[in-house]
Motif scaffolding. Structure first.
Motif, PDB file in Angstrom:
ATOM      1  N   LEU A   4      34.457  17.297 -35.507  1.00 33.61           N
ATOM      2  CA  LEU A   4      33.156  17.612 -35.052  1.00 33.61           C
ATOM      3  C   LEU A   4      32.215  16.614 -34.974  1.00 33.61           C
ATOM      4  CD1 LEU A   4      30.966  19.799 -34.379  1.00 33.61           C
ATOM      5  CD2 LEU A   4      30.188  20.013 -36.610  1.00 33.61           C
ATOM      6  N   ALA A   5      32.123  15.453 -35.753  1.00 36.28           N
ATOM      7  CA  ALA A   5      31.423  14.278 -35.713  1.00 36.28           C
ATOM      8  C   ALA A   5      31.982  13.329 -34.577  1.00 36.28           C
ATOM      9  CB  ALA A   5      31.585  13.352 -37.153  1.00 36.28           C
ATOM     10  N   LEU A   6      33.385  13.320 -34.316  1.00 36.20           N
ATOM     11  CA  LEU A   6      33.828  12.569 -33.122  1.00 36.20           C
ATOM     12  C   LEU A   6      33.339  13.365 -31.767  1.00 36.20           C
ATOM     13  CD1 LEU A   6      37.435  11.939 -34.164  1.00 36.20           C
ATOM     14  CD2 LEU A   6      35.827  10.394 -33.733  1.00 36.20           C
ATOM     15  N   LEU A   7      33.159  14.642 -31.705  1.00 37.99           N
ATOM     16  CA  LEU A   7      32.812  15.368 -30.606  1.00 37.99           C
ATOM     17  C   LEU A   7      31.198  15.308 -30.532  1.00 37.99           C
ATOM     18  CD1 LEU A   7      33.168  17.426 -28.095  1.00 37.99           C
ATOM     19  CD2 LEU A   7      32.833  19.226 -29.917  1.00 37.99           C
ATOM     20  N   GLN A   8      30.449  15.138 -31.542  1.00 42.65           N
ATOM     21  CA  GLN A   8      29.070  14.922 -31.155  1.00 42.65           C
ATOM     22  C   GLN A   8      29.008  13.664 -30.807  1.00 42.65           C
ATOM     23  OE1 GLN A   8      27.948  15.674 -35.460  1.00 42.65           O
ATOM     24  NE2 GLN A   8      27.111  17.692 -34.755  1.00 42.65           N
ATOM     25  N   ASP A   9      29.526  12.473 -31.090  1.00 44.75           N
ATOM     26  CA  ASP A   9      29.332  11.122 -30.734  1.00 44.75           C
ATOM     27  C   ASP A   9      29.829  10.931 -29.130  1.00 44.75           C
ATOM     28  OD1 ASP A   9      29.025   8.347 -31.051  1.00 44.75           O
ATOM     29  OD2 ASP A   9      31.198   8.120 -30.774  1.00 44.75           O
ATOM     30  N   GLU A  10      30.996  11.987 -28.820  1.00 45.05           N
ATOM     31  CA  GLU A  10      31.325  11.943 -27.595  1.00 45.05           C
ATOM     32  C   GLU A  10      30.354  12.416 -26.599  1.00 45.05           C
ATOM     33  OE1 GLU A  10      33.990  11.475 -24.048  1.00 45.05           O
ATOM     34  OE2 GLU A  10      34.659  10.945 -26.116  1.00 45.05           O
ATOM     35  N   LEU A  11      29.587  13.691 -26.919  1.00 43.94           N
ATOM     36  CA  LEU A  11      28.689  14.350 -26.230  1.00 43.94           C
ATOM     37  C   LEU A  11      27.223  13.717 -26.098  1.00 43.94           C
ATOM     38  CD1 LEU A  11      29.525  18.152 -26.928  1.00 43.94           C
ATOM     39  CD2 LEU A  11      30.104  16.765 -24.988  1.00 43.94           C
ATOM     40  N   PHE A  12      26.970  13.197 -27.367  1.00 38.19           N
ATOM     41  CA  PHE A  12      25.456  12.803 -27.603  1.00 38.19           C
ATOM     42  C   PHE A  12      25.314  11.186 -27.856  1.00 38.19           C
ATOM     43  CE2 PHE A  12      25.759  17.115 -29.037  1.00 38.19           C
ATOM     44  CZ  PHE A  12      25.084  17.887 -28.100  1.00 38.19           C
ATOM     45  N   GLY A  13      26.397  10.697 -28.366  1.00 35.29           N
ATOM     46  CA  GLY A  13      26.238   9.265 -28.614  1.00 35.29           C
ATOM     47  C   GLY A  13      26.023   7.984 -27.520  1.00 35.29           C
ATOM     48  N   ASP A  14      26.332   8.627 -26.421  1.00 36.43           N
ATOM     49  CA  ASP A  14      26.280   7.601 -25.113  1.00 36.43           C
ATOM     50  C   ASP A  14      25.060   8.185 -24.242  1.00 36.43           C
ATOM     51  OD1 ASP A  14      26.108   5.841 -23.223  1.00 36.43           O
ATOM     52  OD2 ASP A  14      28.367   6.162 -22.730  1.00 36.43           O
ATOM     53  N   ALA A  15      24.054   7.316 -24.326  1.00 33.27           N
ATOM     54  CA  ALA A  15      22.776   7.628 -23.461  1.00 33.27           C
ATOM     55  C   ALA A  15      23.347   8.036 -21.789  1.00 33.27           C
ATOM     56  CB  ALA A  15      21.773   6.800 -23.457  1.00 33.27           C
ATOM     57  N   ALA A  16      24.455   7.250 -21.479  1.00 36.21           N
ATOM     58  CA  ALA A  16      24.842   7.508 -19.999  1.00 36.21           C
ATOM     59  C   ALA A  16      25.343   8.888 -19.879  1.00 36.21           C
ATOM     60  CB  ALA A  16      25.943   6.445 -19.752  1.00 36.21           C
ATOM     61  N   ASN A  17      25.788   9.570 -20.995  1.00 32.92           N
ATOM     62  CA  ASN A  17      26.348  10.916 -20.761  1.00 32.92           C
ATOM     63  C   ASN A  17      25.290  12.083 -20.276  1.00 32.92           C
ATOM     64  OD1 ASN A  17      28.839  10.371 -21.261  1.00 32.92           O
ATOM     65  ND2 ASN A  17      28.694  10.838 -23.378  1.00 32.92           N
ATOM     66  N   ALA A  18      23.934  11.711 -20.617  1.00 31.65           N
ATOM     67  CA  ALA A  18      22.693  12.565 -20.183  1.00 31.65           C
ATOM     68  C   ALA A  18      22.764  14.007 -20.652  1.00 31.65           C
ATOM     69  CB  ALA A  18      22.725  12.477 -18.683  1.00 31.65           C
ATOM     70  N   ILE A  19      23.612  14.157 -21.811  1.00 36.69           N
ATOM     71  CA  ILE A  19      23.526  15.476 -22.245  1.00 36.69           C
ATOM     72  C   ILE A  19      22.595  15.711 -23.376  1.00 36.69           C
ATOM     73  CG2 ILE A  19      24.927  17.165 -23.818  1.00 36.69           C
ATOM     74  CD1 ILE A  19      27.578  16.185 -22.395  1.00 36.69           C
ATOM     75  N   GLU A  39      38.210  19.869 -31.918  1.00 33.85           N
ATOM     76  CA  GLU A  39      39.169  18.789 -31.240  1.00 33.85           C
ATOM     77  C   GLU A  39      39.731  19.556 -30.089  1.00 33.85           C
ATOM     78  OE1 GLU A  39      43.919  17.883 -33.112  1.00 33.85           O
ATOM     79  OE2 GLU A  39      42.715  19.568 -34.024  1.00 33.85           O
ATOM     80  N   THR A  40      39.748  20.936 -29.994  1.00 32.17           N
ATOM     81  CA  THR A  40      40.253  21.459 -28.620  1.00 32.17           C
ATOM     82  C   THR A  40      39.499  21.107 -27.558  1.00 32.17           C
ATOM     83  OG1 THR A  40      41.044  23.208 -29.573  1.00 32.17           O
ATOM     84  CG2 THR A  40      40.729  23.391 -27.368  1.00 32.17           C
ATOM     85  N   ILE A  41      38.079  20.934 -27.635  1.00 29.63           N
ATOM     86  CA  ILE A  41      36.968  20.385 -26.473  1.00 29.63           C
ATOM     87  C   ILE A  41      37.266  18.907 -26.309  1.00 29.63           C
ATOM     88  CG2 ILE A  41      34.466  20.061 -26.336  1.00 29.63           C
ATOM     89  CD1 ILE A  41      34.080  22.511 -27.727  1.00 29.63           C
ATOM     90  N   ARG A  42      37.349  18.155 -27.497  1.00 33.21           N
ATOM     91  CA  ARG A  42      37.756  16.639 -27.182  1.00 33.21           C
ATOM     92  C   ARG A  42      39.234  16.434 -26.366  1.00 33.21           C
ATOM     93  NH1 ARG A  42      37.950  12.485 -30.038  1.00 33.21           N
ATOM     94  NH2 ARG A  42      39.322  13.289 -31.408  1.00 33.21           N
ATOM     95  N   LYS A  43      40.049  17.339 -26.700  1.00 35.10           N
ATOM     96  CA  LYS A  43      41.382  17.121 -25.710  1.00 35.10           C
ATOM     97  C   LYS A  43      41.181  17.634 -24.393  1.00 35.10           C
ATOM     98  CE  LYS A  43      44.558  17.923 -29.635  1.00 35.10           C
ATOM     99  NZ  LYS A  43      45.597  18.686 -30.333  1.00 35.10           N
ATOM    100  N   GLY A  44      40.142  18.520 -24.273  1.00 31.24           N
ATOM    101  CA  GLY A  44      39.635  18.872 -22.880  1.00 31.24           C
ATOM    102  C   GLY A  44      39.141  17.717 -22.045  1.00 31.24           C
TER     103      GLY A  44
END
Length: 60
Positions: A4-19, A39-44
């Motif tokens: 979950l922490a890895l997914l949060q970082d993936e989605l919200f950690g980088d301002a370039a993602n704009a999510i 984990e499933t979302i990150r793999k996708g």
């Protein structure tokens, strides 16, 4: 670090993602743990970045 922490970082950690906000509905049975869902979302996401998936026509 949890999935979950890895997914949060993936989605919200980088301002370039704009999510800025996203919600996931875990379903009614709740037979999967949040880390399994993350984990499933990150793999996708990784699969799409590696060329998997297909374009979706979003025109009206």
């Amino acid at each position: 670090m949890s999935e979950l922490a890895l997914l949060q970082d993936e989605l919200f950690g980088d301002a370039a993602n704009a999510i800025s906000d996203i919600k996931f509905y875990p379903g009614e049975t709740q037979e999967w743990m949040i880390d399994e869902i993350a984990e499933t979302i990150r793999k996708g996401i990784e699969d799409i970045r590696n060329g998997g998936g297909r374009d979706i026509d979003l025109s009206l």
